[in-house]
Motif scaffolding. Structure first.
Motif, PDB file in Angstrom:
ATOM      1  N   UNK A 161      70.219  -2.963  19.544  1.00  0.00           N
ATOM      2  CA  UNK A 161      70.416  -1.515  18.934  1.00  0.00           C
ATOM      3  C   UNK A 161      69.467  -1.239  18.035  1.00  0.00           C
ATOM      4  N   UNK A 162      68.906  -2.063  16.943  1.00  0.00           N
ATOM      5  CA  UNK A 162      68.165  -1.795  16.015  1.00  0.00           C
ATOM      6  C   UNK A 162      66.660  -1.501  16.649  1.00  0.00           C
ATOM      7  N   UNK A 163      66.219  -2.253  17.863  1.00  0.00           N
ATOM      8  CA  UNK A 163      65.051  -1.840  18.598  1.00  0.00           C
ATOM      9  C   UNK A 163      65.234  -0.484  19.078  1.00  0.00           C
TER      10      UNK A 163
ATOM     11  N   UNK B 243      57.733  -6.000  19.460  1.00  0.00           N
ATOM     12  CA  UNK B 243      58.687  -5.004  18.831  1.00  0.00           C
ATOM     13  C   UNK B 243      60.232  -5.840  18.621  1.00  0.00           C
ATOM     14  N   UNK B 244      60.354  -6.958  19.328  1.00  0.00           N
ATOM     15  CA  UNK B 244      61.557  -7.448  19.130  1.00  0.00           C
ATOM     16  C   UNK B 244      61.206  -8.537  17.737  1.00  0.00           C
TER      17      UNK B 244
ATOM     18  N   UNK C 286      63.495  -8.287  14.265  1.00  0.00           N
ATOM     19  CA  UNK C 286      64.129  -9.354  13.746  1.00  0.00           C
ATOM     20  C   UNK C 286      63.561  -9.547  12.381  1.00  0.00           C
ATOM     21  N   UNK C 287      62.377  -9.041  12.091  1.00  0.00           N
ATOM     22  CA  UNK C 287      61.883  -9.118  10.580  1.00  0.00           C
ATOM     23  C   UNK C 287      62.527  -8.161   9.792  1.00  0.00           C
ATOM     24  N   UNK C 288      62.660  -7.030  10.151  1.00  0.00           N
ATOM     25  CA  UNK C 288      63.372  -5.853   9.487  1.00  0.00           C
ATOM     26  C   UNK C 288      64.925  -6.080   9.236  1.00  0.00           C
ATOM     27  N   UNK C 289      65.711  -6.717  10.510  1.00  0.00           N
ATOM     28  CA  UNK C 289      66.935  -6.986  10.570  1.00  0.00           C
ATOM     29  C   UNK C 289      67.280  -8.232  11.101  1.00  0.00           C
TER      30      UNK C 289
ATOM     31  N   UNK D 257      66.097  -6.808  28.875  1.00  0.00           N
ATOM     32  CA  UNK D 257      66.950  -5.686  28.869  1.00  0.00           C
ATOM     33  C   UNK D 257      66.223  -4.565  28.295  1.00  0.00           C
ATOM     34  N   UNK D 258      65.380  -4.869  27.305  1.00  0.00           N
ATOM     35  CA  UNK D 258      64.677  -3.841  26.793  1.00  0.00           C
ATOM     36  C   UNK D 258      63.668  -2.995  27.678  1.00  0.00           C
ATOM     37  N   UNK D 259      62.857  -3.969  28.407  1.00  0.00           N
ATOM     38  CA  UNK D 259      61.928  -3.459  29.337  1.00  0.00           C
ATOM     39  C   UNK D 259      62.624  -2.661  30.469  1.00  0.00           C
TER      40      UNK D 259
END
Ligand code: HEM
Length: 220
Positions: free
Chosen positions: A26-28, A70-71, A75-78, A169-171
């Protein structure tokens, strides 16, 4: 297995195995919607590695460094598990100028650590390129600058599954949809509720790329 063990394992797998990856995705998507240039770069990377109607597979993921960056940046930010704890059971230890007796409980706040400016310049900004080899902003990363999956023998057991799940999933989502931010332009902040979650709903628009391309052809 006893019924208690089965119920305990199901709860643990749901918390560890579902909410962690879904919140991270969701955050990405939230950041990709706000950063159309990065989203376009990712889309180009995905269709280059996986052209036409082909569905991205784990083999294709090896050709997608930006996707992985990106992942990592998400994960660094959240860091979805915002804190970790350890007890030094057997020995006293010295950290800096401090002596900690044995049986001290240490709490590591991933969230605070991964916003450390000396390790991650401009720490509040979503900059996936900081994780790319040869990228302009690439600095020498501290190996413990961001450890969202923990470390050592009790580190996340599901790390590889989680990463593969999120990459696939993201791709796949990016291949089919252009993501646009909430037209109301709301900023979403994180909140710690055992896991780090969005404090308010993340609303996004998903535009079907095929329909967009057909529309563009029809109006050309
Ligand atoms: C974004 C995804 C995930 C993140 C960031 C994450 C993070 C973590 C962290 C920080 C720990 C504690 C590690 C430590 O104490 O050093 C942990 C433990 C664990 N995780 Fe994950 N996790 C994720 C996804 C998953 C998934 C998908 C599964 C299962 C399929 C899973 C299963 C576990 C298990 C079983 C443990 C306990 C390991 C132990 O105590 O030995 N995790 N995870």
């Amino acid at each position: 297995m006893t019924i208690t063990e089965i119920l305990g394992s199901i709860t643990e797998l749901l918390l560890a195995g579902v909410d962690t990856t879904s919140n991270t995705i969701s955050w990405s998507l939230y950041h990709l919607a706000k950063e159309p240039q990065i989203q376009e770069q990712l889309y180009q990377e995905v269709i280059r590695a996986c052209p036409g109607d082909k569905v991205p597979t784990s083999d294709d993921i090896t050709k997608m460094p930006l996707l992985k960056a990106i992942i990592r940046e998400t994960l660094r930010l959240y860091p979805v598990v915002p804190g970790n704890a350890r007890i030094t059971a057997e020995n006293e230890i010295v950290v800096g100028d401090y002596l900690f007796p044995k049986k001290t409980l240490f709490h590591l706040c991933h969230y605070a650590v991964s916003y450390e400016e000396s390790i991650f310049p401009d720490p509040q900004t979503f900059l996936p390129q900081r994780w790319l080899r040869g990228g302009d902003d690439k600095i020498k990363q501290h190996p413990f600058g961001s450890i969202p999956f923990g470390f050592g023998i009790r580190a996340c057991l599901g790390r590889r599954v989680a990463e593969l799940e999120m990459y696939l999933l993201l791709s796949r989502v990016i291949k089919h949809y252009k993501i646009r931010p909430d037209p109301a332009g709301k900023t979403v902040k994180p909140i710690a509720r055992t896991l780090l979650c969005p404090a308010t709903p993340i609303n996004l628009q998903f535009l079907d790329r095929r329909a967009l391309q057909e529309e563009e052809r029809a109006t050309a």
